[in-house]
Design an enzyme around this catalytic site. Structure first.
Site, PDB file in Angstrom:
ATOM      1  N   ARG A  48       0.817  -1.219   0.000  1.00 32.12           N
ATOM      2  CA  ARG A  48       0.000   0.000   0.000  1.00 32.12           C
ATOM      3  C   ARG A  48       0.847   1.264   0.000  1.00 32.12           C
ATOM      4  NH1 ARG A  48      -2.323  -3.800  -0.828  1.00 32.12           N
ATOM      5  NH2 ARG A  48      -4.290  -4.605   0.031  1.00 32.12           N
ATOM      6  N   SER A  57     -11.410   0.106   3.428  1.00 29.74           N
ATOM      7  CA  SER A  57     -10.553  -0.138   4.589  1.00 29.74           C
ATOM      8  C   SER A  57      -9.924   1.174   5.056  1.00 29.74           C
ATOM      9  CB  SER A  57      -9.454  -1.140   4.236  1.00 29.74           C
ATOM     10  OG  SER A  57     -10.014  -2.379   3.871  1.00 29.74           O
ATOM     11  N   GLU A 100      -5.339   4.555   5.887  1.00 30.25           N
ATOM     12  CA  GLU A 100      -5.185   4.517   4.437  1.00 30.25           C
ATOM     13  C   GLU A 100      -5.608   5.826   3.781  1.00 30.25           C
ATOM     14  OE1 GLU A 100      -6.106   1.367   1.865  1.00 30.25           O
ATOM     15  OE2 GLU A 100      -5.884  -0.196   3.378  1.00 30.25           O
TER      16      GLU A 100
END
Length: 345
Positions: free
Chosen positions: A168, A239, A339
Protein backbone atom coordinates in the site's frame (compact mmCIF):
# COMPACT_ATOMS: atom_id res chain seq x y z
CA UNK A 1 -10.08 25.90 -18.18
CA UNK A 2 -12.85 27.27 -15.98
CA UNK A 3 -12.41 28.21 -12.33
CA UNK A 4 -15.42 27.57 -10.07
CA UNK A 5 -15.72 29.14 -6.62
CA UNK A 6 -16.94 27.59 -3.35
CA UNK A 7 -17.51 24.34 -5.19
CA UNK A 8 -19.33 21.61 -3.18
CA UNK A 9 -17.31 18.39 -2.81
CA UNK A 10 -19.90 16.19 -1.11
CA UNK A 11 -20.38 14.07 -4.23
CA UNK A 12 -16.63 13.94 -4.91
CA UNK A 13 -15.59 12.18 -1.72
CA UNK A 14 -16.90 8.75 -0.83
CA UNK A 15 -17.29 9.63 2.86
CA UNK A 16 -19.86 12.19 1.71
CA UNK A 17 -18.48 14.95 3.92
CA UNK A 18 -20.13 18.28 3.15
CA UNK A 19 -17.11 20.46 2.44
CA UNK A 20 -16.27 22.96 -0.29
CA UNK A 21 -13.29 23.85 -2.44
CA UNK A 22 -12.46 27.56 -2.35
CA UNK A 23 -11.57 27.35 -6.05
CA UNK A 24 -12.06 24.33 -8.31
CA UNK A 25 -10.95 23.32 -11.82
CA UNK A 26 -11.90 20.27 -13.90
CA UNK A 27 -8.96 18.87 -15.85
CA UNK A 28 -9.84 17.14 -19.14
CA UNK A 29 -6.49 17.53 -20.93
CA UNK A 30 -2.85 17.76 -19.85
CA UNK A 31 -2.79 21.34 -21.11
CA UNK A 32 -5.58 22.13 -18.63
CA UNK A 33 -3.37 20.75 -15.88
CA UNK A 34 -0.49 23.03 -16.83
CA UNK A 35 -2.84 26.02 -16.95
CA UNK A 36 -4.27 25.18 -13.53
CA UNK A 37 -0.82 24.96 -11.98
CA UNK A 38 0.18 28.25 -13.59
CA UNK A 39 -3.02 29.83 -12.23
CA UNK A 40 -2.24 28.64 -8.69
CA UNK A 41 1.34 29.86 -8.97
CA UNK A 42 0.44 33.28 -10.35
CA UNK A 43 -2.13 33.77 -7.57
CA UNK A 44 0.30 32.46 -4.94
CA UNK A 45 -2.22 29.93 -3.66
CA UNK A 46 -1.86 26.32 -2.48
CA UNK A 47 -3.34 23.55 -4.58
CA UNK A 48 -4.31 19.90 -4.20
CA UNK A 49 -5.16 17.21 -6.73
CA UNK A 50 -8.38 15.24 -6.28
CA UNK A 51 -9.20 12.08 -8.21
CA UNK A 52 -12.14 9.80 -7.46
CA UNK A 53 -12.27 10.90 -3.84
CA UNK A 54 -12.57 7.30 -2.65
CA UNK A 55 -9.42 7.29 -0.53
CA UNK A 56 -9.34 10.77 0.95
CA UNK A 57 -10.55 12.24 4.20
CA UNK A 58 -11.60 15.86 3.81
CA UNK A 59 -11.31 17.30 7.31
CA UNK A 60 -12.47 20.80 6.33
CA UNK A 61 -13.00 23.12 3.35
CA UNK A 62 -10.09 22.97 0.90
CA UNK A 63 -8.08 26.19 0.53
CA UNK A 64 -6.58 27.51 -2.70
CA UNK A 65 -7.22 25.56 -5.89
CA UNK A 66 -8.56 22.01 -6.06
CA UNK A 67 -7.56 20.30 -9.30
CA UNK A 68 -9.97 17.52 -10.26
CA UNK A 69 -8.34 15.08 -12.70
CA UNK A 70 -10.83 13.92 -15.34
CA UNK A 71 -8.32 12.66 -17.92
CA UNK A 72 -9.91 9.84 -19.94
CA UNK A 73 -8.80 7.22 -22.46
CA UNK A 74 -7.65 3.60 -22.56
CA UNK A 75 -6.20 1.46 -25.32
CA UNK A 76 -4.08 -1.58 -26.09
CA UNK A 77 -0.83 -0.04 -27.34
CA UNK A 78 1.19 -3.08 -28.37
CA UNK A 79 1.76 -6.79 -27.88
CA UNK A 80 4.90 -8.74 -27.14
CA UNK A 81 5.31 -12.49 -27.24
CA UNK A 82 4.42 -12.67 -23.56
CA UNK A 83 2.49 -9.52 -22.62
CA UNK A 84 -0.26 -7.12 -23.70
CA UNK A 85 0.52 -3.47 -22.95
CA UNK A 86 -2.38 -1.16 -22.09
CA UNK A 87 -2.40 2.59 -21.47
CA UNK A 88 -5.12 4.08 -19.27
CA UNK A 89 -5.59 7.73 -18.30
CA UNK A 90 -5.62 8.75 -14.65
CA UNK A 91 -9.28 9.81 -14.60
CA UNK A 92 -10.71 6.49 -15.76
CA UNK A 93 -12.82 4.57 -13.24
CA UNK A 94 -10.80 1.63 -11.89
CA UNK A 95 -13.55 -0.99 -11.73
CA UNK A 96 -14.78 -0.13 -15.21
CA UNK A 97 -11.20 -0.47 -16.47
CA UNK A 98 -10.87 -3.95 -14.93
CA UNK A 99 -14.12 -4.97 -16.65
CA UNK A 100 -12.82 -3.51 -19.93
CA UNK A 101 -9.62 -5.58 -19.76
CA UNK A 102 -11.70 -8.74 -19.47
CA UNK A 103 -13.94 -7.67 -22.34
CA UNK A 104 -10.77 -7.24 -24.40
CA UNK A 105 -9.43 -10.70 -23.49
CA UNK A 106 -6.69 -9.44 -21.15
CA UNK A 107 -7.37 -11.28 -17.88
CA UNK A 108 -5.25 -10.72 -14.79
CA UNK A 109 -6.72 -7.80 -12.85
CA UNK A 110 -9.96 -9.57 -11.87
CA UNK A 111 -9.01 -9.96 -8.18
CA UNK A 112 -8.98 -6.15 -7.97
CA UNK A 113 -12.57 -5.73 -9.18
CA UNK A 114 -14.92 -3.27 -7.49
CA UNK A 115 -12.17 -1.30 -5.75
CA UNK A 116 -13.50 2.28 -5.84
CA UNK A 117 -11.51 5.14 -7.28
CA UNK A 118 -9.62 6.06 -10.42
CA UNK A 119 -6.78 4.45 -12.34
CA UNK A 120 -4.46 7.32 -11.42
CA UNK A 121 -4.83 6.50 -7.74
CA UNK A 122 -4.03 2.80 -8.28
CA UNK A 123 -0.21 3.17 -8.36
CA UNK A 124 -0.19 5.84 -5.66
CA UNK A 125 -1.81 3.51 -3.15
CA UNK A 126 -0.52 0.31 -4.74
CA UNK A 127 -4.09 -0.91 -4.35
CA UNK A 128 -4.60 -4.54 -3.50
CA UNK A 129 -7.20 -7.11 -2.55
CA UNK A 130 -7.81 -10.86 -2.49
CA UNK A 131 -4.17 -11.87 -2.81
CA UNK A 132 -3.21 -9.36 -5.52
CA UNK A 133 -1.48 -5.96 -5.72
CA UNK A 134 -1.68 -3.67 -8.73
CA UNK A 135 2.11 -3.19 -8.83
CA UNK A 136 2.39 -6.72 -10.23
CA UNK A 137 0.98 -5.56 -13.57
CA UNK A 138 2.27 -1.98 -13.80
CA UNK A 139 4.89 -1.45 -16.47
CA UNK A 140 5.33 2.31 -16.05
CA UNK A 141 3.60 5.48 -14.88
CA UNK A 142 3.44 8.79 -16.72
CA UNK A 143 3.78 11.75 -14.37
CA UNK A 144 4.16 15.49 -14.25
CA UNK A 145 7.17 16.17 -12.03
CA UNK A 146 6.51 19.45 -10.23
CA UNK A 147 10.19 19.74 -9.31
CA UNK A 148 10.90 20.31 -13.00
CA UNK A 149 7.82 22.30 -13.93
CA UNK A 150 8.67 24.56 -16.85
CA UNK A 151 11.63 22.57 -18.19
CA UNK A 152 12.15 19.55 -20.44
CA UNK A 153 12.07 17.08 -17.57
CA UNK A 154 8.57 18.00 -16.39
CA UNK A 155 6.91 15.06 -18.15
CA UNK A 156 8.49 11.79 -17.08
CA UNK A 157 7.83 8.07 -17.41
CA UNK A 158 8.67 6.18 -14.24
CA UNK A 159 9.37 2.47 -14.50
CA UNK A 160 7.85 -0.02 -12.11
CA UNK A 161 11.16 -0.04 -10.22
CA UNK A 162 11.22 3.77 -10.07
CA UNK A 163 7.82 3.69 -8.34
CA UNK A 164 9.31 1.82 -5.33
CA UNK A 165 6.20 -0.20 -4.63
CA UNK A 166 5.69 -1.86 -1.26
CA UNK A 167 2.54 -2.80 0.66
CA UNK A 168 0.00 0.00 0.00
CA UNK A 169 2.88 2.33 -0.66
CA UNK A 170 4.90 3.96 -3.44
CA UNK A 171 7.24 6.84 -4.21
CA UNK A 172 4.10 8.94 -4.78
CA UNK A 173 3.20 8.67 -1.09
CA UNK A 174 6.80 9.36 -0.05
CA UNK A 175 6.83 12.52 -2.17
CA UNK A 176 3.18 13.64 -2.32
CA UNK A 177 3.98 17.18 -3.44
CA UNK A 178 6.21 16.15 -6.34
CA UNK A 179 4.35 13.95 -8.84
CA UNK A 180 0.94 14.13 -10.50
CA UNK A 181 0.02 10.81 -12.15
CA UNK A 182 -1.57 11.32 -15.57
CA UNK A 183 -1.41 7.84 -17.17
CA UNK A 184 -0.55 4.25 -16.26
CA UNK A 185 0.82 1.56 -18.58
CA UNK A 186 -0.04 -2.02 -17.68
CA UNK A 187 1.79 -5.14 -18.85
CA UNK A 188 -0.71 -8.02 -18.70
CA UNK A 189 0.82 -11.52 -19.11
CA UNK A 190 -0.74 -13.56 -21.88
CA UNK A 191 -0.28 -16.74 -19.83
CA UNK A 192 -3.14 -16.32 -17.35
CA UNK A 193 -3.38 -18.28 -14.12
CA UNK A 194 -6.18 -18.08 -11.57
CA UNK A 195 -5.15 -16.45 -8.27
CA UNK A 196 -7.10 -18.15 -5.48
CA UNK A 197 -4.55 -17.80 -2.69
CA UNK A 198 -6.86 -15.61 -0.59
CA UNK A 199 -8.82 -17.95 1.71
CA UNK A 200 -12.22 -16.34 1.21
CA UNK A 201 -11.88 -16.56 -2.56
CA UNK A 202 -10.57 -20.13 -2.41
CA UNK A 203 -13.59 -21.15 -0.33
CA UNK A 204 -15.90 -19.56 -2.87
CA UNK A 205 -14.55 -21.92 -5.52
CA UNK A 206 -14.19 -24.97 -3.28
CA UNK A 207 -16.37 -27.00 -5.64
CA UNK A 208 -15.20 -25.30 -8.83
CA UNK A 209 -11.43 -25.93 -9.09
CA UNK A 210 -10.93 -24.24 -12.48
CA UNK A 211 -12.81 -20.90 -12.50
CA UNK A 212 -12.36 -18.49 -15.38
CA UNK A 213 -11.19 -14.90 -14.97
CA UNK A 214 -14.80 -13.80 -15.45
CA UNK A 215 -15.92 -16.18 -12.70
CA UNK A 216 -13.34 -14.69 -10.32
CA UNK A 217 -14.37 -11.15 -11.31
CA UNK A 218 -18.02 -11.91 -10.43
CA UNK A 219 -17.04 -13.67 -7.21
CA UNK A 220 -14.91 -10.74 -6.04
CA UNK A 221 -17.76 -8.33 -6.79
CA UNK A 222 -20.16 -10.50 -4.81
CA UNK A 223 -17.83 -10.92 -1.83
CA UNK A 224 -16.99 -7.21 -1.68
CA UNK A 225 -20.65 -6.21 -2.00
CA UNK A 226 -21.58 -8.52 0.88
CA UNK A 227 -18.79 -7.19 3.13
CA UNK A 228 -18.52 -3.50 2.30
CA UNK A 229 -21.20 -0.79 2.30
CA UNK A 230 -22.06 1.12 -0.86
CA UNK A 231 -20.72 4.68 -0.41
CA UNK A 232 -23.88 5.97 -2.10
CA UNK A 233 -25.93 4.78 0.88
CA UNK A 234 -23.37 4.81 3.70
CA UNK A 235 -20.33 7.06 3.34
CA UNK A 236 -17.01 5.24 3.62
CA UNK A 237 -13.57 4.89 2.03
CA UNK A 238 -13.28 1.10 2.26
CA UNK A 239 -10.55 -0.14 4.59
CA UNK A 240 -9.59 2.75 6.84
CA UNK A 241 -6.43 1.25 8.34
CA UNK A 242 -3.45 -0.59 6.88
CA UNK A 243 -2.67 -4.03 8.21
CA UNK A 244 0.37 -3.36 10.43
CA UNK A 245 3.53 -5.32 9.68
CA UNK A 246 5.76 -6.84 12.37
CA UNK A 247 8.86 -9.00 12.42
CA UNK A 248 8.86 -12.68 13.37
CA UNK A 249 9.98 -12.06 16.96
CA UNK A 250 7.09 -9.68 17.58
CA UNK A 251 4.64 -12.04 15.87
CA UNK A 252 5.68 -14.98 18.06
CA UNK A 253 5.30 -12.87 21.22
CA UNK A 254 1.84 -11.69 20.13
CA UNK A 255 0.76 -15.22 19.22
CA UNK A 256 1.71 -16.44 22.68
CA UNK A 257 -0.55 -13.83 24.21
CA UNK A 258 -3.27 -13.93 21.54
CA UNK A 259 -3.33 -17.46 19.98
CA UNK A 260 -6.19 -16.56 17.61
CA UNK A 261 -4.36 -13.55 16.17
CA UNK A 262 -4.74 -13.47 12.39
CA UNK A 263 -1.48 -12.92 10.47
CA UNK A 264 -0.06 -13.70 7.05
CA UNK A 265 3.18 -13.10 5.10
CA UNK A 266 4.05 -9.48 4.37
CA UNK A 267 6.94 -7.60 2.77
CA UNK A 268 10.61 -8.54 2.77
CA UNK A 269 12.41 -5.48 4.18
CA UNK A 270 16.10 -5.04 5.01
CA UNK A 271 16.74 -8.77 4.77
CA UNK A 272 13.86 -9.65 7.08
CA UNK A 273 10.47 -11.24 6.44
CA UNK A 274 7.62 -9.20 7.87
CA UNK A 275 4.12 -10.39 8.73
CA UNK A 276 0.84 -8.52 8.30
CA UNK A 277 -1.53 -8.51 11.24
CA UNK A 278 -5.24 -8.38 10.40
CA UNK A 279 -6.19 -4.92 11.64
CA UNK A 280 -9.90 -5.67 11.21
CA UNK A 281 -9.62 -8.70 13.51
CA UNK A 282 -7.89 -6.68 16.22
CA UNK A 283 -10.43 -3.84 16.00
CA UNK A 284 -13.25 -6.39 16.19
CA UNK A 285 -11.68 -8.07 19.23
CA UNK A 286 -11.56 -4.70 20.97
CA UNK A 287 -15.32 -4.39 20.61
CA UNK A 288 -15.51 -1.70 17.96
CA UNK A 289 -17.53 -3.50 15.28
CA UNK A 290 -20.84 -1.64 15.01
CA UNK A 291 -19.61 1.05 17.43
CA UNK A 292 -21.00 4.54 16.86
CA UNK A 293 -19.70 7.90 18.03
CA UNK A 294 -21.91 10.80 17.07
CA UNK A 295 -22.47 10.82 13.31
CA UNK A 296 -19.66 8.38 12.50
CA UNK A 297 -18.92 4.78 13.41
CA UNK A 298 -17.48 1.36 12.60
CA UNK A 299 -19.33 -0.74 10.04
CA UNK A 300 -21.31 -3.55 11.63
CA UNK A 301 -20.12 -6.16 9.10
CA UNK A 302 -16.45 -5.20 8.81
CA UNK A 303 -14.48 -3.54 11.60
CA UNK A 304 -11.85 -2.22 9.19
CA UNK A 305 -14.39 0.14 7.61
CA UNK A 306 -15.30 3.46 9.23
CA UNK A 307 -18.57 5.02 8.08
CA UNK A 308 -20.39 8.33 7.97
CA UNK A 309 -23.95 7.76 9.16
CA UNK A 310 -24.95 11.13 7.74
CA UNK A 311 -23.94 14.70 8.60
CA UNK A 312 -20.60 13.45 9.90
CA UNK A 313 -17.46 15.52 9.53
CA UNK A 314 -13.84 14.78 8.86
CA UNK A 315 -12.96 15.96 12.35
CA UNK A 316 -15.39 13.45 13.87
CA UNK A 317 -13.87 10.67 11.76
CA UNK A 318 -10.35 11.58 12.86
CA UNK A 319 -11.47 11.53 16.51
CA UNK A 320 -12.95 8.04 16.07
CA UNK A 321 -9.82 6.81 14.29
CA UNK A 322 -7.67 8.19 17.12
CA UNK A 323 -9.78 6.34 19.71
CA UNK A 324 -9.33 3.05 17.82
CA UNK A 325 -5.58 3.58 17.37
CA UNK A 326 -5.11 4.24 21.08
CA UNK A 327 -7.01 1.08 22.04
CA UNK A 328 -5.13 -1.15 19.58
CA UNK A 329 -1.81 0.19 20.80
CA UNK A 330 -2.79 -0.35 24.43
CA UNK A 331 -3.91 -3.96 23.85
CA UNK A 332 -1.54 -5.23 21.14
CA UNK A 333 1.37 -2.80 21.27
CA UNK A 334 1.20 -2.06 17.54
CA UNK A 335 0.43 1.18 15.73
CA UNK A 336 -2.29 1.47 13.11
CA UNK A 337 -1.85 3.87 10.20
CA UNK A 338 -4.75 5.15 8.14
CA UNK A 339 -5.18 4.52 4.44
CA UNK A 340 -7.24 7.58 3.39
CA UNK A 341 -5.13 10.61 2.53
CA UNK A 342 -5.84 13.64 4.69
CA UNK A 343 -6.87 16.85 2.91
CA UNK A 344 -5.90 19.58 3.48
CA UNK A 345 -2.58 18.38 4.85
Amino acid sequence: MQILFNFPLKSLNSFGFDVKAKEFARIHHTQDLLEALEYASSHQMPFQVLGGGSNVLLKEDLPGLTIHLELLGKSIVHQSATHTFIDVAAGENWHEFVAWTLDNHCPGLENLALIPGTCGAAPIQNIGAYGAEVATWIDSVEVLDLHHLGDDQAWQTLSRQDCQFTYRHSIFKDQPKRFIVTQVRFAIPKAWQANLQYAELANFFLHQPTPSAEDIFKAVCQIRSNKLPNPQSLGNAGSFFHNPQVNQTTLIALKEKFPQLVAYPGDFVNGENLYKLAAGWMIDQCGFKGFRQGNVGVYEKQALVLVNHGNGTGQEMLALASLIKEKIHAVYGVDLTQEPILMPN
